[in-house]
Design an enzyme around this catalytic site. Structure first.
Site, PDB file in Angstrom:
ATOM      1  N   CYS A 146     -18.985  38.000   9.476  1.00  0.00           N
ATOM      2  CA  CYS A 146     -19.044  36.848   8.569  1.00  0.00           C
ATOM      3  C   CYS A 146     -19.422  35.588   9.368  1.00  0.00           C
ATOM      4  CB  CYS A 146     -17.716  36.715   7.828  1.00  0.00           C
ATOM      5  SG  CYS A 146     -17.755  35.551   6.469  1.00  0.00           S
ATOM      6  N   GLN A 147     -18.566  34.579   9.362  1.00  0.00           N
ATOM      7  CA  GLN A 147     -18.866  33.373  10.144  1.00  0.00           C
ATOM      8  C   GLN A 147     -18.996  33.731  11.629  1.00  0.00           C
ATOM      9  OE1 GLN A 147     -15.594  30.662  10.602  1.00  0.00           O
ATOM     10  NE2 GLN A 147     -16.914  28.854  10.538  1.00  0.00           N
TER      11      GLN A 147
END
Lengths: 355, 323
Positions: free
Chosen positions: A149-150
Site C-alpha cells: 500500500c503506502q
C-alpha cells in the site's frame, strides 16, 4: 408484486433464532481474550527511534533457499501484523514456505516528538538503513523489497533513488496514479487545506484516518457488518477471526504530521509519482529509474486502492521485466482470505525464486 | 492502541463527522423503539438489549479518557440495537395482524419525514437567516472590535467564536447534503419494495429487508460522495473545523504562557530543531564513514513527458512479461 414476502411464522422464527444467537454470542465474546499482534516467531535485529526491524523464523525450521533477503515495508497507516494475523492467515508464513528470508519494518506508534519526521527520513533514512542492515547480515549488496500500500509507494521511491540496492521489487495494492476517476479518497482530499490540517493537528490521529476509511462504505462498515456478526456468534472460531480483524482495523498509529503533509500534497493532490515531481532530500523521484524486475500485485475489488490506481505502474517504471498479478478480492482480503493464502505468497515466492 | 494525545485532539472531528450517522441511527431507533414492550416475553427482549449494551459498550473498564474508543463501541451497540428494534417492530406487527406493506410504509414515511426535517432546517441557515443568530448574544458581541489594553485578547476570542460559527454553518450544510442522500435512498427503497425489478428475488427475511436498505443507501451514497458538490462541502467542513482548532491552539498557548508553562508552539519548535540536528548528525556520520551521499541530482522531471510517449514503445519491448 410486493418485494417483501414474510409470514408471521417466518418473522417469529427469525426473531427467535436471532435472539438465541445473540444470547449465546455474549458468552462467546467474553471468552475471546487477548489477541496477539502477529503469530510467527520473530527476532528484533535492529531498532531506531520508534522503528523495529524484525527477522522471521520459519516454523518448520527449514532454512531460506533464496539467498537474497526480503524486506517488507508496510504502510504507515495501520499495523504490519496484518501480514501475520493468524497461523492459517499469514502472508509471512506463506513467503517463508517458498524459501524467502523475511524481514519486516515495524514503524511503531509515532508521537508528537515525531511530528517533523519527513518522507525523506522514512525513505532515504529508515528504509535505507534497514536495507544496509540486511545487506551486512547476509553479505549481499541488494535485497528483495516488498512494499505494501503506502509502503509500496515508498518502495517505488526507494528503488528509483537507490537502484543499486534493490534486486527485485514487489508492490502490493500500491497506488501510483492517485487521481483516477474511481478513487474516492482522492476526490475527498482535493479541497482539503492540508497545511491547515497539519498545522492545527500536529500529527494526524489514527482515529481520524479510521473514520475516513469507514466513511468510504459507512452503512456497511458502521452498521451492517455488526448485524452480520450475529450470524457467527455461536461459532467461537469465527468470532475469533472476526475479532482479530476488528483489532487490526482499529489499531491505527498516528501519522507524523510532516510526512502526512507531503504525502497528501505531492502524491494525492499533485499526483507527483506519475508526474515525476516528488522531491525527497533534493532529489526528484523518476519511476523510469526503476530497472530491476517488478511484480505488481493488485486486488480487483480494492475500494481503497482501485486497480486503476495501481495498474498504470507499468507505463512509468523503466524495467523490461514487469509482471502483474491480479487477485480476485479486496484490499484486506489479499492478505487474509483463504484464496489469498493459496495464491498470493506462492506466486510471489515463485516469481522471486526465478530471478 | 491509540495515542492519548490523538484521542484528546479528536473530539471535534468526531462530533462533526458522526453527526449525520448519529441522526441516522436515532431516527430509526425513535421509530422502532416507540412501542417498546414493558412486560411479558417482550420485557425479556428489552432486558437482552440492555445486557447487549452493557457488555459491549460504555461499561468496559479502563476506557476513561478515551472517548473516541468508546464512541466506536457505541456504534457497535447501536448497529445491533437498531436492527433488534426493527425486528421487534415487525414481530409486534405480526401480533397485531398489521399488513406487511403497512408496516414497511410506516417505516419509510418516518425516515422520509426525518430527513426532510434536516434539509429544511439547513435551508434556513443558507437563506442568511441563521436561526441561532437572533437569540445568541455572543454572536452580537463577537462582531464588536476589541478596545482597551485587553484588545488583543478580545479579538482573539472574537475570532475564535466567529470560526466556531462558521464551522457550525458548514457542518449544517454537510448534514443537509447527507440528508438528501437519505431522502433519495428512502425513495429508491420505496420504489423497490412496491415495484421490484422484474426477476428480482423476493425479500423473505428481515435480514434481507435490512440488507436491501443498506445496499440502496450505500449505492446512493457512493455516487454522491464522488460528486463535485460533495467534495466541495466535505472540504469546507473540514477546513472550517481546522481553522477553528488552529485558533483554539493559539489561545491555549497564550493561557499556558500566562501560567509560565511550556506552550505547544515552543515544544514544536524544539522537536523541529532536534529533527534538523538529527539530519545533520546522520550526514556527518555518513561522511565520516565514507558513505557520504552524492550531490542531489539536478535534473528536471521528464517522467510525465516520457510516460506520455512510452506505452506504445514499451509494449513492443516487453514481449511476454506482462500478464
Amino acid at each position: 408484486m410486493f418485494a417483501v414476502q414474510l409470514s408471521p411464522e417466518e418473522i417469529f422464527k427469525e426473531v427467535t433464532n436471532f435472539n438465541a444467537k445473540l444470547a449465546e454470542g455474549i458468552k462467546t465474546l467474553r471468552e475471546v481474550g487477548d489477541l496477539p499482534s502477529g503469530v510467527t516467531e520473530k527476532e528484533a535485529v535492529y531498532s531506531e527511534d520508534k522503528l523495529t526491524l524484525y527477522h522471521y523464523k520459519n516454523p518448520t525450521g527449514k532454512k531460506a533457499t533464496n539467498k537474497t533477503p526480503m524486506l517488507i515495508a508496510y504502510a504507515l497507516v495501520n499495523r504490519p501484523y496484518m501480514t501475520d494475523l493468524q497461523e492459517n492467515r499469514s502472508m509471512i508464513r506463506g513467503l517463508l514456505e517458498t524459501g524467502q528470508d523475511v524481514y519486516l519494518i515495524d514503524w511503531g506508534y509515532p508521537d508528537r516528538s515525531d511530528r517533523f519526521v519527513t518522507m525523506n527520513d522514512y525513505i532515504n533514512g529508515y528504509i535505507d538503513r534497514c536495507v544496509d542492515v540486511l545487506c551486512e547480515r547476509h553479505g549481499v549488496s541488494k535485497v528483495n523489497l516488498l512494499g505494501i500500500c503506502q509502503g509500496g509507494a515508498f518502495s517505488l521511491c526507494y528503488t528509483a533513488l537507490h537502484p543499486d540496492k534493490v534486486r527485485n521489487l514487489v508492490t502490493m495494492v500500491t497506488p501510483v496514479d492517485f487521481q483516477t476517476e474511481d478513487n474516492m479518497l482522492a476526490h475527498w482530499i482535493r479541497n482539503i487545506d492540508v497545511d491547515l490540517l497539519v498545522d492545527s493537528m500536529g500529527n494526524i490521529p489514527g482515529d481520524l484516518m479510521n473514520w475516513t476509511f469507514l466513511n468510504l462504505k459507512p452503512y456497511r462498515l458502521i452498521a451492517q457488518k455488526y448485524i452480520d456478526m450475529v450470524d457467527i456468534l455461536d461459532n467461537p472460531q469465527q468470532v475469533h477471526n472476526f475479532m482479530y480483524m476488528e483489532k487490526w482495523i482499529f489499531d491505527s498509529p498516528d501519522q507524523a504530521g510532516e510526512t502526512y503533509r507531503q504525502f497528501v500534497k505531492e502524491f494525492y493532490q499533485q499526483n507527483g509519482l506519475v508526474k515525476g515531481s516528488v522531491d525527497l532530500g533534493g532529489r526528484k523521484v523518476d519511476l523510469g529509474d526503476i530497472k530491476c524486475p517488478v511484480l505488481n500485485v493488485y486486488a480487483q475489488d480494492d475500494h481503497l486502492v482501485p486497480p486503476s490506481a495501481s495498474k498504470p505502474m507499468k507505463q512509468y517504471v523503466g524495467t523490461k521485466d514487469y509482471t502483474e498479478l491480479s487477485f480476485r478480492g479486496g484490499h484486506i482480503g489479499i492478505y487474509v482470505s483463504s484464496s489469498a493464502q493459496r495464491e498470493v505468497p506462492p506466486s510471489i515466492g515463485k516469481w522471486l525464486n526465478k530471478r | 492502541m491509540t495515542n492519548t494525545s490523538s484521542a484528546q485532539q479528536n473530539g471535534d472531528w468526531f462530533s462533526s463527522q458522526k453527526q449525520y450517522w448519529d441522526s441516522w441511527f436515532e431516527q430509526q431507533r425513535n421509530f422502532f423503539g416507540a412501542a417498546a414492550p414493558q412486560s411479558g416475553p417482550q420485557a425479556q427482549w428489552a432486558e437482552l438489549l440492555k445486557t447487549w449494551q452493557n457488555t459491549l459498550s460504555g461499561q468496559t473498564p479502563g476506557l476513561d479518557g478515551f472517548g473516541d474508543v468508546r464512541q466506536f463501541q457505541q456504534y457497535f451497540t447501536r448497529a445491533g440495537e437498531n436492527y433488534l428494534n426493527m425486528m421487534q417492530q415487525f414481530y409486534q406487527g405480526t401480533g397485531q395482524a398489521k399488513p406487511l406493506p403497512e408496516m414497511v410504509q410506516e417505516w419509510v414515511e418516518s425516515l422520509q419525514k426525518a430527513f426532510a426535517g434536516q434539509t429544511n432546517f439547513s435551508a434556513m441557515g443558507q437563506a442568511g437567516k441563521d436561526p441561532f443568530a437572533a437569540i445568541d448574544p455572543l454572536n452580537f458581541f463577537a462582531s464588536m472590535p476589541g478596545i482597551g489594553y485587553t484588545r488583543e485578547k478580545q479579538e482573539q476570542f472574537n475570532h475564535l467564536y466567529q470560526m466556531w460559527e462558521d464551522y457550525q454553518a458548514k457542518s449544517r450544510d454537510y448534514t443537509a447534503s447527507m440528508s438528501k442522500v437519505g431522502l433519495e435512498a428512502v425513495r429508491k427503497f420505496q420504489d423497490y419494495v412496491t415495484n421490484p425489478p422484474e426477476g428480482a428475488a423476493p425479500l423473505t427475511s428481515l435480514k434481507e429487508v435490512y440488507g436491501k436498505w443498506v445496499d440502496i443507501c450505500e449505492d446512493i451514497y457512493a455516487r454522491y460522495a464522488m460528486t463535485e458538490e460533495y467534495t466541495r462541502i466535505y472540504g469546507e467542513v473540514v477546513n472550517a473545523l481546522m481553522a477553528f482548532k488552529k485558533q483554539q491552539n493559539v489561545i491555549t498557548d497564550e493561557l499556558l504562557d500566562q501560567f509560565n508553562m511550556p506552550t505547544r508552539a515552543e515544544v514544536d519548535s524544539l522537536h523541529k530543531r532536534v529533527q534538523a540536528l538529527r539530519g545533520d548528525v546522520a550526514e556527518l556520520k555518513a561522511a565520516l564513514s565514507g558513505k557520504a551521499k552524492a550531490a542531489p541530482k539536478k535534473k528536471a522531471a521528464p517522467v510525465a513527458k516520457k510516460a506520455a510517449n512510452k506505452p506504445a514503445a514499451r509494449k513492443t519491448a516487453k514481449k511476454g512479461n506482462k500478464k
